[in-house]
Design an enzyme around this catalytic site. Structure first.
Site, short mmCIF file in Angstrom:
data_model
loop_
_atom_site.label_atom_id
_atom_site.label_comp_id
_atom_site.label_asym_id
_atom_site.label_seq_id
_atom_site.Cartn_x
_atom_site.Cartn_y
_atom_site.Cartn_z
N THR A 1 0.84 -1.42 0.12
CA THR A 1 0.28 -0.42 -0.17
C THR A 1 0.99 1.36 0.37
OG1 THR A 1 -0.42 -0.02 2.55
CG2 THR A 1 -2.33 -1.12 1.10
N ASP A 2 0.22 2.22 -0.25
CA ASP A 2 0.46 3.39 -0.22
C ASP A 2 0.78 4.18 0.91
OD1 ASP A 2 -1.57 4.30 -0.05
OD2 ASP A 2 -1.87 4.88 -2.33
N ALA A 3 1.11 5.54 1.50
CA ALA A 3 0.78 5.72 2.73
C ALA A 3 -0.62 5.81 3.07
CB ALA A 3 1.50 7.52 2.73
N ILE B 1 -4.13 2.13 0.61
CA ILE B 1 -4.04 1.55 -0.29
C ILE B 1 -3.58 1.05 -1.41
CG2 ILE B 1 -5.58 2.57 -2.71
CD1 ILE B 1 -7.36 4.96 -1.10
#
Length: 138
Positions: free
Chosen positions: A15-17, A20
């Site tokens: 995931t990103d920050a 997601i």
């Protein structure tokens, strides 16, 4: 041949920050499903490579519909749509509880691992593909 399904869990590194799934990780999930599709049929990427054969992505078309999030349980499908002498196309979908999140058409080419040139499928894989319900490519 029927659709193959492979379960995937979304981990923090996917995931990103914002929690997601980063877009390229869907492609990694699809790669795993194709590898497991082969393994379920008694063929491993390692054995192919040792025999001088490599399967590579030749073309990819992908559509993202909805995001997956941290801890989601996903399912990735892999289904052969067409098969030719040295190329095949998979239809793949990443779903969450049956809802499509990402769909792709992935063309796979069979190449000589040393010369990096197309070659016909090895006998075991050719036999497997001959028993699929895929339509031959022209």
């Amino acid at each position: 041949m029927s659709e193959f399904r492979f379960p995937v869990r979304v981990y923090i590194e996917d995931t990103d920050a914002g929690g997601i799934v980063y877009y390229v990780n869907y492609l990694k999930y699809m790669e795993r499903a194709r590898s497991e599709w082969l393994r379920a049929r008694g063929i491993t990427q390692h054995a192919l490579f040792e025999s001088g054969v490599q399967l590579v992505v030749h073309r990819l078309e992908c559509r993202y519909a909805k995001p997956a999030r941290l801890d989601d349980a996903l399912e990735v499908s892999a289904e052969v749509l067409t098969a030719g002498r040295a190329r095949l196309q998979f239809g793949q979908v990443v779903t969450r509880r049956g809802e499509p999140l990402c769909e792709a058409r992935v063309d796979i080419a069979c190449i000589d691992a040393t010369r990096l040139r197309p070659i016909p499928w090895p006998p075991a894989l050719a036999e497997l593909l001959a028993h699929t319900s895929a339509q031959p490519q022209a």
